[in-house]
Each structure stands twice: as C-alpha cells, then as structure tokens.
Design a protein around this motif. Sequence first.
Motif, PDB file in Angstrom:
ATOM      1  N   VAL A 219       0.839  -1.207   0.000  1.00 18.92           N
ATOM      2  CA  VAL A 219       0.000   0.000   0.000  1.00 18.92           C
ATOM      3  C   VAL A 219       0.873   1.255   0.000  1.00 18.92           C
ATOM      4  O   VAL A 219       0.589   2.228  -0.723  1.00 18.92           O
ATOM      5  N   GLY A 222       2.126   2.053  -3.458  1.00 18.32           N
ATOM      6  CA  GLY A 222       1.107   2.681  -4.293  1.00 18.32           C
ATOM      7  C   GLY A 222       0.839   4.122  -3.907  1.00 18.32           C
ATOM      8  O   GLY A 222       0.758   5.015  -4.776  1.00 18.32           O
ATOM      9  N   ALA A 283      -5.329   7.607   1.138  1.00 19.88           N
ATOM     10  CA  ALA A 283      -5.060   7.166  -0.234  1.00 19.88           C
ATOM     11  C   ALA A 283      -6.061   7.767  -1.217  1.00 19.88           C
ATOM     12  O   ALA A 283      -5.694   8.179  -2.322  1.00 19.88           O
ATOM     13  N   CYS A 378      -5.292   1.353  -3.463  1.00 17.38           N
ATOM     14  CA  CYS A 378      -4.597   1.410  -2.173  1.00 17.38           C
ATOM     15  C   CYS A 378      -5.585   1.531  -1.009  1.00 17.38           C
ATOM     16  O   CYS A 378      -5.345   0.980   0.073  1.00 17.38           O
TER      17      CYS A 378
END
Length: 405
Positions: A219, A222, A283, A378
Amino acid sequence: MRRKEFPAAYWWVWVGSLVNHAGSFVVPFFAYYLTSQKHFSPLQVGFMATLYGAGGVASTVVAGVAADRIGRRLTLLISQVGAAAAMLGLGFAEQTSLMSVLAFVLGFASYAAGPVFSAMIADVVPTEGRKRAYAIHYWAVNLGFAIAPVLAGVMAEHDYVWLFAGDAVTTLACAVLIAWRVPEHRPDTGAGESAEEPAADQGLGRVLKDRVFLGLLFVVVGVITVYSQFQVTQPIAMQDVGLSPVMYGLVSAVNGALVVVIQLPVTRVIERHDDGRLLAAGALFLGAGMGLSVFAHNAALFAVSIAVWTVGEAIAMPTSNAIASKLAPPHLQGRYQGMYGMAYALAAVIGPLGGGWAFGRYGGVPVWVGCVLVGTACAVGALAIGRGVRHRTVAHQEEPVVAGT
C-alpha cells in the motif's frame, strides 16, 4: 501541542527535522532546475529522479540494520555528511554521467536518515502515543517544506548554486544537532524473546514473514507512487502552462503551508479512528487530489489540486508510519523502519520514471487518471491491513505480561 507529552529527546529530533527540511531547497526545485538550466526532457528528468529514488531503495534497509547494530546517532551522522557532500557536488556537476552518479549517491545518503528518525521516535515514545508523535513530527517536516520552496524560488532567480549550497549546510546542521542533543538508544537484541527462535527470525527474516507488514508495504508503494508525482509531472505541467520559478515556488508552498495549518487538528481526529480506515481515506484524497491536475491550467487550479492531495498526505503518512512501528518488535524497530523506508524509496523510483515516461509520451491525462485508480486500489488494501492490525493488537493485549520483558 503539549510539549511535556513527549520526552526531550523526541523534541530534539523534531527540531533537527525542522532545520533539515527548512533547508530542503533542491528536491522541490530539481525538476525545474533540470528542465530550465540543463534542458532535460521529461523522460530524462524522470530518469534522474529515479536514480535518486534507487539510491534510497539501496540504502534504507542498510540504514535500518545499521541503526539496530551500530546505533542511531552514528548512522544518521554518516548519512547526513554523505548527503551534504553529494548535494554540493551535484550543484557544480556539468556532465550528465556525473550528475547521474551523484543523484544516486544523494538518494542513498538522504533516504538513510528516514528509518533512523522513525526508530528514534519509536525508541522514546510508547506505542499508544506514536500516531500523534509521528503526526507532530510530520508537521515539523512540512513546516520546513512550507518555508523551503519560497526561499528557494527567490534564490533560484539569482543562481541555482545557492540551492545546493544552502541545502548542504542545513543537512550538516541537522546531523550536528542530533548527535549533540539526542542520547544513543541501544534496544535489547531480542535474544531473550525466544531462545529457540532461529537467528534469521530475529532479523530481516522475521520482517519478511510478517504478512500484515508486507501488505502495508504494498500500500505504501502505491500511495507514494501517486504522491511522488509532485516531484516530476506536476512541476512539468506547471511549467507547460507558463508558471515562473517564483510562482511555482509559491504554489508548491501550499503543500507545506496547508500541512502546517491542518496537521495538528487532523492529528486530534486520527487519534480517535481506526488505522486502516484512516490510511484508506488518505489514499483516496491523494489519488483524487493529484487527479484534479487534469483540469488545472493556471496557478489557482494547481493550488486546489495540491490542497486536496495534501489532506491525504497529512492523514496517510503519519498513519502508515505509526502502523509500521506498532508491528515492529523493539529490537527490530530499525529493520522494520528500514523496510518501510525501502517501500517509500521504491515508489520514488516507480513514480517519477513511470510518470515522466507517460507524461512525455501521452501527456498528462493518463498520468492523472492513473493516480485516481492507484489511490482507489490502495484504499481497498488499507482496509484489509486495518483488520490485520486490529487482530495483532488484540493478540498482544491478551498475552500475559512477563516481568523484565
């Protein structure tokens, strides 16, 4: 902000970071420097930024292991002296080949400091206070970044060499301050945790078997891939619409200035919410904010884009850092933070190279749409990680407390 909430060592780390980042003149202006002074293409700019990130990929795990083995302060001092030397060399380099080597060395030395700072904070702040501690530290970083682009823009109007010289001086000042005021912390080697545990499981082998932590790293890659577009594609897009260096510096300062304004209120909010949901929200804001660049054709609209992804940055960065520290055993804190830093640096390779290539070949639209898609993916991953962190926390709470551990 309650000063007595954390020990003095934490606040010296905080001050050192502020000094360092207030003098971070080169990174936010590197793309501008390469295009306006060296006449590099977008792909070449992306390649140079990639070399900088590749240096970080190579160094962060090394720095994390060194921080656990030889100590935090010595590791930091070596990295900062190396960064200052590479910074000065880059400012005077003329040949592209030499600039490429120095960009890699600068990334290697600069990124090495991140795991050390994070481990230092984890050393002195209890687990329950780390989310707030990392958020306030991140506030100092961005207070510096709010100052740096404005000063750098003025300096760049006179001579870009001043950017490199000033950055080198503040980097050295940070190293001296930390070495002088922050005591060395040598965590337990962990041998007492499990006498029968293989040696590999007490080092990087154990880190690589932590599935929840590995999910966090994916994550982070990303999220930072999206975030890293501020280094290459957004500056090029701003230059394409005619923004001057001074105006670019002012627009870029929106990022640091907004974090300075919102980070502490955001910190009070994130203290009360689940880690996974917070990381997912960060995100989404990052992806959406960078995606708004597709509509930007003047300074005001770029400022709006930066403001939106800055909210995501203020949420995601301290939250992901706190999750990493929660998952790490005390004697492996440096190694966990080194792997976390490696994911960050890996994204600094993927983001600029991919973004610079796509922007140069297809224009900005695919880059900005891609940011939205990656941010969304993400967010989904972050929710899954949140469940793993909750299960790990419950398991730790149910373990009996053994005296002397």
